[in-house]
Write a protein that holds these residues in place. Sequence first.
Motif, PDB file in Angstrom:
ATOM      1  N   UNK A 172      11.343  10.548  14.830  1.00 51.11           N
ATOM      2  CA  UNK A 172      11.345  12.007  14.851  1.00 51.11           C
ATOM      3  C   UNK A 172      10.190  12.607  15.625  1.00 51.11           C
ATOM      4  N   UNK A 173       9.275  11.775  16.100  1.00 50.74           N
ATOM      5  CA  UNK A 173       8.201  12.250  16.977  1.00 50.74           C
ATOM      6  C   UNK A 173       7.037  12.911  16.271  1.00 50.74           C
ATOM      7  N   UNK A 174       6.798  12.551  14.988  1.00 52.01           N
ATOM      8  CA  UNK A 174       5.617  13.109  14.324  1.00 52.01           C
ATOM      9  C   UNK A 174       4.357  12.576  15.015  1.00 52.01           C
ATOM     10  N   UNK A 175       3.437  13.466  15.312  1.00 55.84           N
ATOM     11  CA  UNK A 175       2.242  13.095  16.090  1.00 55.84           C
ATOM     12  C   UNK A 175       1.175  12.472  15.188  1.00 55.84           C
ATOM     13  N   UNK A 176       1.389  11.231  14.787  1.00 56.41           N
ATOM     14  CA  UNK A 176       0.424  10.560  13.916  1.00 56.41           C
ATOM     15  C   UNK A 176      -0.945  10.440  14.574  1.00 56.41           C
ATOM     16  N   UNK A 177      -0.970  10.192  15.866  1.00 54.76           N
ATOM     17  CA  UNK A 177      -2.245  10.035  16.569  1.00 54.76           C
ATOM     18  C   UNK A 177      -3.094  11.292  16.453  1.00 54.76           C
ATOM     19  N   UNK A 178      -2.456  12.463  16.578  1.00 56.76           N
ATOM     20  CA  UNK A 178      -3.176  13.736  16.478  1.00 56.76           C
ATOM     21  C   UNK A 178      -3.388  14.154  15.030  1.00 56.76           C
ATOM     22  N   UNK A 179      -2.347  14.028  14.201  1.00 56.96           N
ATOM     23  CA  UNK A 179      -2.431  14.503  12.820  1.00 56.96           C
ATOM     24  C   UNK A 179      -3.420  13.686  11.989  1.00 56.96           C
ATOM     25  N   UNK A 180      -3.615  12.413  12.329  1.00 60.21           N
ATOM     26  CA  UNK A 180      -4.622  11.592  11.646  1.00 60.21           C
ATOM     27  C   UNK A 180      -5.946  11.579  12.395  1.00 60.21           C
ATOM     28  N   UNK A 181      -5.969  12.186  13.588  1.00 57.80           N
ATOM     29  CA  UNK A 181      -7.180  12.284  14.413  1.00 57.80           C
ATOM     30  C   UNK A 181      -7.770  10.908  14.705  1.00 57.80           C
ATOM     31  N   UNK A 182      -6.905   9.966  15.049  1.00 58.84           N
ATOM     32  CA  UNK A 182      -7.364   8.601  15.297  1.00 58.84           C
ATOM     33  C   UNK A 182      -8.304   8.507  16.497  1.00 58.84           C
ATOM     34  N   UNK A 183      -8.136   9.401  17.466  1.00 58.88           N
ATOM     35  CA  UNK A 183      -8.973   9.351  18.666  1.00 58.88           C
ATOM     36  C   UNK A 183     -10.189  10.261  18.575  1.00 58.88           C
ATOM     37  N   UNK A 184     -10.311  10.991  17.458  1.00 52.46           N
ATOM     38  CA  UNK A 184     -11.454  11.887  17.248  1.00 52.46           C
ATOM     39  C   UNK A 184     -11.589  12.915  18.366  1.00 52.46           C
ATOM     40  N   UNK A 185     -10.465  13.393  18.857  1.00 52.89           N
ATOM     41  CA  UNK A 185     -10.510  14.332  19.970  1.00 52.89           C
ATOM     42  C   UNK A 185     -10.386  15.784  19.540  1.00 52.89           C
ATOM     43  N   UNK A 186      -9.790  16.031  18.353  1.00 57.17           N
ATOM     44  CA  UNK A 186      -9.625  17.412  17.911  1.00 57.17           C
ATOM     45  C   UNK A 186      -9.468  17.461  16.399  1.00 57.17           C
ATOM     46  N   UNK A 187     -10.481  17.996  15.715  1.00 56.06           N
ATOM     47  CA  UNK A 187     -10.391  18.142  14.264  1.00 56.06           C
ATOM     48  C   UNK A 187      -9.351  19.183  13.869  1.00 56.06           C
ATOM     49  N   UNK A 188      -9.073  20.133  14.768  1.00 58.29           N
ATOM     50  CA  UNK A 188      -8.103  21.186  14.461  1.00 58.29           C
ATOM     51  C   UNK A 188      -6.688  20.636  14.353  1.00 58.29           C
ATOM     52  N   UNK A 189      -6.422  19.543  15.057  1.00 58.56           N
ATOM     53  CA  UNK A 189      -5.084  18.948  15.034  1.00 58.56           C
ATOM     54  C   UNK A 189      -4.881  18.044  13.816  1.00 58.56           C
ATOM     55  N   UNK A 190      -5.961  17.724  13.107  1.00 57.25           N
ATOM     56  CA  UNK A 190      -5.862  16.791  11.971  1.00 57.25           C
ATOM     57  C   UNK A 190      -5.300  17.520  10.750  1.00 57.25           C
ATOM     58  N   UNK A 191      -4.062  17.206  10.403  1.00 61.82           N
ATOM     59  CA  UNK A 191      -3.371  17.828   9.273  1.00 61.82           C
ATOM     60  C   UNK A 191      -2.616  16.727   8.510  1.00 61.82           C
ATOM     61  N   UNK A 192      -2.849  16.582   7.210  1.00 62.57           N
ATOM     62  CA  UNK A 192      -2.241  15.467   6.463  1.00 62.57           C
ATOM     63  C   UNK A 192      -0.791  15.756   6.045  1.00 62.57           C
ATOM     64  N   UNK A 193       0.095  15.931   7.025  1.00 62.41           N
ATOM     65  CA  UNK A 193       1.493  16.252   6.725  1.00 62.41           C
ATOM     66  C   UNK A 193       2.185  15.059   6.070  1.00 62.41           C
ATOM     67  N   UNK A 194       1.943  13.863   6.581  1.00 61.28           N
ATOM     68  CA  UNK A 194       2.588  12.669   6.007  1.00 61.28           C
ATOM     69  C   UNK A 194       2.060  12.384   4.606  1.00 61.28           C
ATOM     70  N   UNK A 195       0.775  12.576   4.377  1.00 63.20           N
ATOM     71  CA  UNK A 195       0.220  12.404   3.030  1.00 63.20           C
ATOM     72  C   UNK A 195       0.837  13.421   2.072  1.00 63.20           C
ATOM     73  N   UNK A 196       1.072  14.638   2.542  1.00 68.22           N
ATOM     74  CA  UNK A 196       1.739  15.645   1.723  1.00 68.22           C
ATOM     75  C   UNK A 196       3.139  15.178   1.335  1.00 68.22           C
ATOM     76  N   UNK A 197       3.857  14.570   2.275  1.00 65.41           N
ATOM     77  CA  UNK A 197       5.184  14.025   1.979  1.00 65.41           C
ATOM     78  C   UNK A 197       5.096  12.945   0.899  1.00 65.41           C
ATOM     79  N   UNK A 198       4.143  12.014   1.044  1.00 62.67           N
ATOM     80  CA  UNK A 198       3.991  10.945   0.049  1.00 62.67           C
ATOM     81  C   UNK A 198       3.633  11.521  -1.316  1.00 62.67           C
ATOM     82  N   UNK A 199       2.821  12.563  -1.353  1.00 62.79           N
ATOM     83  CA  UNK A 199       2.458  13.198  -2.619  1.00 62.79           C
ATOM     84  C   UNK A 199       3.688  13.836  -3.265  1.00 62.79           C
TER      85      UNK A 199
END
Length: 693
Positions: free
Chosen positions: A430-457
Amino acid sequence: MLGKGVVGGGGGTKAPKPSFVSYVRPEEIHANEKEVTEKEVTLHLLPGEQLLCEASTVLKYVQEDSCQRGIYGKLVCTDFKIAFLGDDESALDNDEAQFKNKVIGENDITLHCVDQIYGVFDEKKKPLFGQLKKYPEKLIIHCKDLRVFHFGLRYTKEEEVKRIVSGIIHHTQAPKLLKRLFLFSYAAAAQNNTATDPKNHTVMFDTLKDWCWELERTKGNVKYKAVSVNEGYKVCVRLPAYFVVPISLPEEDVLRFQGHGIPIWCWSCHNGCALLKMSALPKEQDDGSLQIQKSFLDGVYKTIHRPPYEIVKTEDLSTNFLSLQDIQTAYSKFKQLFLIDNSTEFWDTDIKWFSLLENSSWLDIIRRCLKKAIEIAECLEAQNMNVLLLEENASDLCCLISSLVQVMMDPHCRTRVGFQSLVQKEWIMGGHCFLDRCNHLRQSDKEEVPVFLLFLDCVWQLVHQHPPAFDFTETYLTVLSDSLYLPIFSTFFFNSPHQKDINMHQRQLSLPLTQSKSSPKRGFFREETDHLIKNLLGKRISKLINSSDELQDNFREFYDSWHSKPTDYHGLLLPHIEGPEIKVWAQRYLRWIPEAQILGGGRVATMSKLLEMMEEVERLQEKIEERHHSQGALPAEGPSLLRSSARLSSLFPFALLQRHSSKPVLPTSGWKALGDEDDLAKREDEFVDLGDV
C-alpha cells in the motif's frame, strides 16, 4: 566545632560512638579494583556487523534504583547497535533463555531504536547533538521501545569518553543515506536459506497470482480484476507492480494521472460490497485542466456507483478525520509517561498519571480510529454499500482504517498468517512510508509519525477484549512493534515497493532515496481555489455522505445490536469503545518499569499457577496409587516442567529481564493518601518480594 564526646574523653568515660561519615559513593571505593578484575565479555556480531568504537570501565546504573548502584563493563558502538558488555551476573538462566530476544541482548540498543540522547553535566541533564565542546560524566539514552539506559563515564579514560560519546551521537542522530543502513551490509553477508511452507506462508502480493488468490478468497473476482499495467513501475513508483481495480475501469485510465484518482480495491465483504481507496489528483490551477479532471473523476465514479445495484459512500480521511499532526503530538506527550529515569521520578508522577494520560489524547485517538472502522463496517455489513476511502496519497490513514476494518470483519486476518498477509497487502504494498514515518534516516523529525504503532495499538484493544478470536497474542504484537527498529528485516525500511525492489536488487545504482514531498493536505480536492471540481462534484459526493445525526443513529443501532448478542469469534468482531474500555497497552509501554509490574500476577502467571496446581494434584494421585500397590520406596520426583508462577510477572515475558527492583509494588494513583512518608516506609515490610521465591 567539636562534640562533647571528643573533648575531655579519658579515664572511666565511655568511648564515643563512631562519627565518621563517608562522602565517597560505594562504587568509587572499588573503582580501581574493578578496573583490574573486570571480566572480558565477548561481543557477538551479526554477519556484516563492524565494531566502530568502545570505552572501558563504564558503569551501567540500575535504572529503578536511586542510590546510583550498577555494574561495570564495556560500552561499544557498532554499525548495528550500542551494546553494554558487563559481567555475567544478569545472564538469564536456562529456563528463561527461551524467552530472550534472539537478535539483540538485554543491554543492546539498535541504532534505529535510539530516540534521544542526554548528557549529565554537574548534575544537570541536557540533550546531546552535533559536536560537543565538553563531554558528560553520565550518558542517558531514551529508546523508541521506551527503555532508558544510564551509563556513568566518570572513571572512563577521557579519550575513550570522547570517542564513544561522539560515535554514538553521530551514528544515531546525524542524517544518513539509505545505502548506509546496516540492512544492506547484513543482506550481503547473511545467507538467505529460509524455506517457506507453501501451504502456510505469508502472501507477499508481489505477483499477479497472489492478488488473484486474494480476490478468489474474498469472492471479489466477480466485480474486480487484478491488473499488471504498472509492471516494472512504468506507470507510477508509488503503487505496487500489481493491484486490483473495478472490472469496468479501462486500464488506460490508470495511465492518465499516474495512478491518482483511481479506486483501488482493498477487500470484499461476503455480501459483495467492497472497501476501496483512492489518492488525490495532481493540483491544477487553470479551468481547462480542472474540467478534464472533472470528466475523468465522473467516469471513474460511474464504475463503482450504479444505483440501485451499487451505492458507494465516500470517507474523506484528509478533512473529516485525524491529521498526522494530531497523531504525532499525542504520541509525543504519551511516551513521556513511560520514559522514566528512576523510581523516584515514577512515584513523583504517579499522583497525576491519569490526568497526564488524558491530556496526551492518545487513547482518544485510538477510540476515534476504532469508531471510524466500526462505521465503515456498518456501511459494508448492514447497509450493503461500497466504501471509498480518500486521502492525499492513500498511504497513511487509508492503510490504518482499511486494515482495522478487515481485522474486524474477516476472521482470516485474525490468524497469524492472515494478519501478516494483511500488513503486507495494506501497508507494504500500500506504499506506507516506513522510512519517513519511522525517521530511519534522521532526515526529518516532522515526518516521523507512529501510524503503524497506532494500528498495532488498535489491534491490541481487540486482542485484549476478545482473546479467543485471535490466533496470536499481545506478545506477538509487541515483538512486531519492536521489529520496526530492527534493520535486519527489509519489511519496515522502505517508502514503497519500488524503492525496496530497486535498492535490494540493484544496490549499485544511485537512485532517489525518498519520494518527493507532497503539498500540505487540504482534503481530497487539494486547494481552496479548485471551485470548479467542488461545485461540480460536491453535490454528488454530498449525497453519498450521510448527515451526522443519521450516521450516529445507524452507528449506535449497529453497535448496540452486535454487543447485545453472543460473540461469534469466527465472524464480525467489534470492540467496546466506551471510555474505560480503551486501555493502555501495558506490555508494550510499561514493560521496562519494575514498579508497574505485578510479580506473580497477570494472565500468564494465573494460568501457570493453575497448571502447577493440576500438576501437583496428579503427583499426589500417583503417590496414593504407589502406596496402594507397593510399600517400597517411592520413585524420585522428576523436575517440574512448569516454571514457578511466583517468578512470572503481569508483563511476562519481558519482565523476566527485570530483577533489580528493591521496592514493593504499590497501587498507582493516590499513594500519598496512605499516609506520610514515615508510615509509607513502615508499610514496605508488609509486602513480599516474590521475585526471590
